[in-house]
Motif scaffolding. Structure first.
Motif, mmCIF file in Angstrom:
data_model
loop_
_atom_site.group_PDB
_atom_site.id
_atom_site.type_symbol
_atom_site.label_atom_id
_atom_site.label_comp_id
_atom_site.label_asym_id
_atom_site.label_seq_id
_atom_site.Cartn_x
_atom_site.Cartn_y
_atom_site.Cartn_z
ATOM 1 N N SER A 1 8.615 1.036 3.675
ATOM 2 C CA SER A 1 7.367 0.531 4.257
ATOM 3 C C SER A 1 7.679 -0.718 5.075
ATOM 4 O O SER A 1 8.645 -1.445 4.791
ATOM 5 N N GLU B 1 9.063 -2.832 1.460
ATOM 6 C CA GLU B 1 9.566 -2.142 0.277
ATOM 7 C C GLU B 1 10.438 -0.975 0.721
ATOM 8 O O GLU B 1 10.179 -0.365 1.759
ATOM 9 N N LYS C 1 8.404 18.055 -2.243
ATOM 10 C CA LYS C 1 7.724 16.778 -2.428
ATOM 11 C C LYS C 1 7.931 15.848 -1.240
ATOM 12 O O LYS C 1 8.938 15.895 -0.545
ATOM 13 N N VAL C 2 6.934 15.019 -1.021
ATOM 14 C CA VAL C 2 6.968 14.034 0.055
ATOM 15 C C VAL C 2 7.534 12.749 -0.544
ATOM 16 O O VAL C 2 6.914 12.121 -1.401
ATOM 17 N N GLU C 3 8.734 12.352 -0.072
ATOM 18 C CA GLU C 3 9.452 11.232 -0.688
ATOM 19 C C GLU C 3 9.340 9.959 0.149
ATOM 20 O O GLU C 3 9.602 9.978 1.352
ATOM 21 N N PHE C 4 9.006 8.873 -0.484
ATOM 22 C CA PHE C 4 8.906 7.579 0.172
ATOM 23 C C PHE C 4 10.303 7.061 0.527
ATOM 24 O O PHE C 4 11.228 7.112 -0.290
ATOM 25 N N TYR D 1 5.187 3.388 7.688
ATOM 26 C CA TYR D 1 5.977 4.023 6.632
ATOM 27 C C TYR D 1 6.836 5.138 7.211
ATOM 28 O O TYR D 1 6.473 5.761 8.207
ATOM 29 N N TYR E 1 8.538 8.652 5.476
ATOM 30 C CA TYR E 1 8.679 9.550 4.346
ATOM 31 C C TYR E 1 9.534 10.719 4.793
ATOM 32 O O TYR E 1 9.659 10.992 5.990
ATOM 33 N N ASN F 1 0.820 -1.215 0.000
ATOM 34 C CA ASN F 1 0.000 0.000 0.000
ATOM 35 C C ASN F 1 0.856 1.269 0.000
ATOM 36 O O ASN F 1 0.423 2.316 0.491
ATOM 37 N N LYS F 2 2.058 1.166 -0.545
ATOM 38 C CA LYS F 2 2.945 2.332 -0.602
ATOM 39 C C LYS F 2 2.350 3.407 -1.507
ATOM 40 O O LYS F 2 1.807 3.115 -2.565
ATOM 41 N N LEU F 3 2.447 4.658 -1.062
ATOM 42 C CA LEU F 3 1.991 5.779 -1.879
ATOM 43 C C LEU F 3 3.181 6.548 -2.439
ATOM 44 O O LEU F 3 4.162 6.772 -1.726
ATOM 45 N N ILE F 4 3.053 6.961 -3.683
ATOM 46 C CA ILE F 4 3.975 7.911 -4.281
ATOM 47 C C ILE F 4 3.219 9.232 -4.371
ATOM 48 O O ILE F 4 2.151 9.297 -5.005
ATOM 49 N N PHE F 5 3.769 10.257 -3.733
ATOM 50 C CA PHE F 5 3.062 11.532 -3.665
ATOM 51 C C PHE F 5 3.372 12.402 -4.870
ATOM 52 O O PHE F 5 4.482 12.383 -5.412
ATOM 53 N N TYR G 1 -3.542 7.145 5.144
ATOM 54 C CA TYR G 1 -2.444 7.207 6.092
ATOM 55 C C TYR G 1 -2.783 8.216 7.192
ATOM 56 O O TYR G 1 -3.362 9.272 6.920
ATOM 57 N N TYR H 1 0.273 -1.296 8.756
ATOM 58 C CA TYR H 1 1.265 -0.849 7.784
ATOM 59 C C TYR H 1 1.939 0.393 8.333
ATOM 60 O O TYR H 1 1.270 1.317 8.801
#
Lengths: 111, 113
Positions: free
Chosen positions: B48, B56, B42-45, B33, B35, A97-101, B102, B31
């Protein structure tokens, strides 16, 4: 890979409407929308799933075109509290469920 | 309303030092995360985490980064040898099952000098 949002910025008067668009180059399972006020964390607004299911905010609506991999957020009768940066978050599907913003849209509502 | 709690809110560290950023996710979320956001952009991943392991990670999340959930409630991000470019706001987020967005913590502002 990062979703592209348009416009980059918009200025409104209270009571006016706005549309913010989000476009992805990848097939999507879901799209989320968040609002971030300056110096604060993003706050969840809406989620739209492939197939039409959605859950969100009472005064904000959104659409999700799965074929075009695009989503739009509709803000009607804007209030001062709507000001902030809006981000879409795209989920291509999968277990994490990873999001890319997205690139973000700065919205300023003036009296 | 349940919250995600992050500590500290601000951290200043010397280049090359190790830092640990802490997060307490919402208790029934599955879950988790991390970021980061540089200068309100920008909000960078980063990574997870699900079922007690990394599910990931991004290209940013190299060998200097690690995550742990040591006691079933806390969720930590460790940066072993900080660089100037690690300066950013780091957000922890958690999510439940189903139609669940989220929930973000209020963030840790990391400044590397």
């Amino acid at each position: 890979q990062q979703p592209v949002q348009s416009p980059q910025a918009v200025i409104l008067r209270e009571g006016e409407d706005a549309v913010i668009n989000c476009s992805s180059s990848k097939a999507l399972y879901s799209v989320h929308w968040y609002r971030q006020k300056h110096g604060e964390a993003p706050v969840f607004l809406m989620i739209l799933l492939k197939g039409g299911e959605q859950k969100g905010h009472e005064k904000i609506s959104a659409s999700f075109n799965e074929k075009k991999q695009q989503s739009s957020l509709y803000l009607t009768a804007s209030q001062l509290s709507y000001s902030g940066t809006y981000f879409c978050g795209t989920d291509p599907g999968g277990a994490t469920n990873k999001l890319i913003f997205g690139t973000g849209t700065l919205l300023a509502v003036q009296p | 309303e349940p919250e995600v709690t992050q500590t500290p809110s601000h951290q200043v560290t010397q280049m090359g030092q190790e830092v640990i950023l802490r997060c307490v996710p919402i208790s029934n979320h599955l879950y988790f995360y991390w970021y980061r956001q540089i200068l309100g952009q920008k909000v960078e991943f980063l990574v997870s985490f699900y079922n007690n392991e990394i599910s990931e990670k991004s290209e940013i999340f190299d060998d200097q980064f690690s995550v742990e959930r040591p006691d079933g409630s806390n969720f930590t991000l460790k940066i072993r040898s900080t660089k100037l470019e690690d300066s950013a706001m780091y957000f922890c987020a958690s999510a439940g099952q189903g139609l669940s967005g989220y929930t973000f913590g209020s963030g840790t502002r990391l400044t590397v000098v």
